[in-house]
Design an enzyme around this catalytic site. Structure first.
Site, PDB file in Angstrom:
ATOM      1  N   CYS A  67       0.862  -1.180   0.000  1.00 46.98           N
ATOM      2  CA  CYS A  67       0.000   0.000   0.000  1.00 46.98           C
ATOM      3  C   CYS A  67       0.899   1.231   0.000  1.00 46.98           C
ATOM      4  O   CYS A  67       1.620   1.473   0.970  1.00 46.98           O
ATOM      5  CB  CYS A  67      -0.780  -0.016   1.299  1.00 46.98           C
ATOM      6  SG  CYS A  67      -2.494  -0.028   1.093  1.00 46.98           S
ATOM      7  N   CYS A  87      -3.270  14.391   4.341  1.00 50.36           N
ATOM      8  CA  CYS A  87      -4.382  14.358   3.385  1.00 50.36           C
ATOM      9  C   CYS A  87      -5.315  15.511   3.687  1.00 50.36           C
ATOM     10  O   CYS A  87      -5.520  15.864   4.836  1.00 50.36           O
ATOM     11  CB  CYS A  87      -5.129  13.027   3.494  1.00 50.36           C
ATOM     12  SG  CYS A  87      -6.454  12.884   2.282  1.00 50.36           S
ATOM     13  N   CYS A 101     -10.495   8.525   9.665  1.00 55.82           N
ATOM     14  CA  CYS A 101      -9.143   8.232   9.166  1.00 55.82           C
ATOM     15  C   CYS A 101      -8.055   8.980   9.926  1.00 55.82           C
ATOM     16  O   CYS A 101      -8.179  10.177  10.174  1.00 55.82           O
ATOM     17  CB  CYS A 101      -9.092   8.587   7.682  1.00 55.82           C
ATOM     18  SG  CYS A 101      -7.436   8.488   6.990  1.00 55.82           S
ATOM     19  N   CYS A 144      -4.340   3.449   8.233  1.00 58.80           N
ATOM     20  CA  CYS A 144      -3.555   4.384   7.446  1.00 58.80           C
ATOM     21  C   CYS A 144      -3.243   5.673   8.197  1.00 58.80           C
ATOM     22  O   CYS A 144      -4.103   6.307   8.770  1.00 58.80           O
ATOM     23  CB  CYS A 144      -4.342   4.637   6.162  1.00 58.80           C
ATOM     24  SG  CYS A 144      -4.389   6.253   5.547  1.00 58.80           S
TER      25      CYS A 144
HETATM   26  S1  SF4 Z   1      -9.494   7.910   3.942  1.00 60.10           S
HETATM   27 FE1  SF4 Z   1      -7.894   9.219   4.855  1.00 60.10          FE
HETATM   28  S2  SF4 Z   1      -6.234   9.275   3.338  1.00 60.10           S
HETATM   29 FE2  SF4 Z   1      -8.091   8.537   2.279  1.00 60.10          FE
HETATM   30  S3  SF4 Z   1      -9.070  10.416   1.431  1.00 60.10           S
HETATM   31 FE3  SF4 Z   1     -10.001  10.080   3.448  1.00 60.10          FE
HETATM   32  S4  SF4 Z   1      -8.760  11.316   4.874  1.00 60.10           S
HETATM   33 FE4  SF4 Z   1      -7.574  11.064   2.970  1.00 60.10          FE
END
Ligand code: SF4
Length: 354
Positions: A108, A115, A122, A336
């Site tokens: 990955c 982000c 997340c 993640c």
């Molecule tokens: S899951 Fe996390 S890394 Fe993926 S777009 Fe959403 S905030 Fe960003």
């Protein structure tokens, strides 16, 4: 991409490198030899490119650098999952996760440091966005795991930290470098681009026709819930996202996978399964269910194995092809962004998060 001198040679596709060599009054076929040295032999010093004449090695060293990622930490989970954290040249950290499953090992890869999309569940979104990764920083993760993963990596997913399609140009360069027979030589069918639903990015991917797999992180089957979990849905709601996926398929794209993180009591009810099945059938998509990995500080819970099995059954009863990805690596912060967040924060002067 704005390129300043000296250029990191790993940021160039084969075609771009050929053009650079021509501009240096060199024969373009040398580009393939340079690629072989960089990606097959993993050389990090132009002096070691023994297939090239010495004067050319000197010219290359004067014009380019070879940047390699610095491995900051590697943690192994009891279940075989490994998490690697790389330190970037500006001090930030990104993660790569290696997930073994049967005969396959999937890497990955991150495409951004942090982000900007702020999905509610997340860890990567928690610390906000710092910057796009350069092509060499994306391929550098792949190169490292390809050379060090004992059993060999079979598949690569652009799905770690960040939204790959939000860093489109560098992602496309990284795909071309990884796919080039003279480079890493990874078949496009073993590369998957994952997106949270960035519709213009899906449209660009369709036009570029890279022949990679597309995976859409859906996580909710109604606009109401999806907008709550994934703010990107407010800009590109389900109708727009599904429409872009349909166009992608019509243009000859490979089968789409819908990723669905099951969160206890949030998106795991019978109505959720029915909505998800409807979207999957419309797109003739496979669904990949993943039980949520808890993130400290976030109010979401992991479903039980029974909850996951029930949800799976509901999809299968509606003739949807389902795989379940077991939540792996919980003992090493494999959700993640979790570990890079910790390591990155330790080195930040104020220890700030987000
Ligand atoms: S899951 Fe996390 S890394 Fe993926 S777009 Fe959403 S905030 Fe960003």
């Amino acid at each position: 991409m704005s390129i300043v001198s000296p250029i990191n040679i790993g940021d160039l596709t084969l075609e771009e490198l050929r053009a650079e060599l021509e501009a240096m009054a060199e024969r373009p076929f040398r580009a393939a030899q340079v690629f072989e040295g960089l990606y097959r032999e993993g050389l990090s010093d132009f002096a070691a490119f023994t297939t090239l004449p010495k004067p050319l090695r000197k010219k290359l060293a004067a014009r380019f650098t070879i940047g390699r990622l610095a491995l900051e930490a590697r943690l192994e989970s009891r279940d075989g999952t490994a998490k690697l954290v790389f330190r970037l040249r500006d001090g930030d950290c990104v993660e790569t996760v290696l997930i073994p499953s049967g005969q396959r090992t999937t890497a990955c890869l991150s495409t951004q440091a942090g982000c900007k999309f702020g999905c509610a569940f997340c860890a990567s979104g928690l610390r906000g966005f710092r910057r796009n990764l350069a092509p060499s920083e994306i391929t550098g993760q792949a190169l490292h795991v390809a050379r060090t993963a004992g059993a060999g990596v079979t598949n690569y997913v652009f799905m770690g930290m960040g939204e790959p399609l939000d860093n489109f140009d560098n992602l496309a360069r990284a795909v071309r470098i990884m796919n080039a027979p003279e480079g890493m030589g990874i078949a496009a069918r073993r590369l998957t681009v994952s997106t949270a639903g960035l519709v213009p990015g899906i449209e660009r991917l369709k036009e570029l026709d890279l022949q990679v797999n597309l995976s859409v992180s859906l996580h909710a089957a109604t606009d109401r819930l999806r907008s709550r979990l994934m703010p990107i849905n407010r800009k590109y709601p389900l109708a727009a996202l599904i429409g872009a996926c349909e166009d992608y398929l019509r243009a000859g794209g490979r089968m789409i996978t819908l990723e669905y993180i099951l969160i206890k009591g949030t998106n795991d009810g019978p109505g959720d399964a029915e909505g998800l099945a409807g979207i999957a059938r419309r797109l003739r998509a496979k669904v990949n269910l993943i039980a949520y990995s808890p993130v400290p500080g976030l109010p979401f819970e992991t479903p039980s194995d029974g909850d996951v099995a029930r949800f799976r059954r509901r999809l299968e009863e509606r003739k949807v092809r389902v795989t379940v990805r077991l939540s792996k690596g919980r003992d090493i912060f494999a959700a993640c962004g979790q570990l890079a967040g910790r390591l990155g924060d330790e080195d930040r002067p104020d220890g700030a998060r987000g």
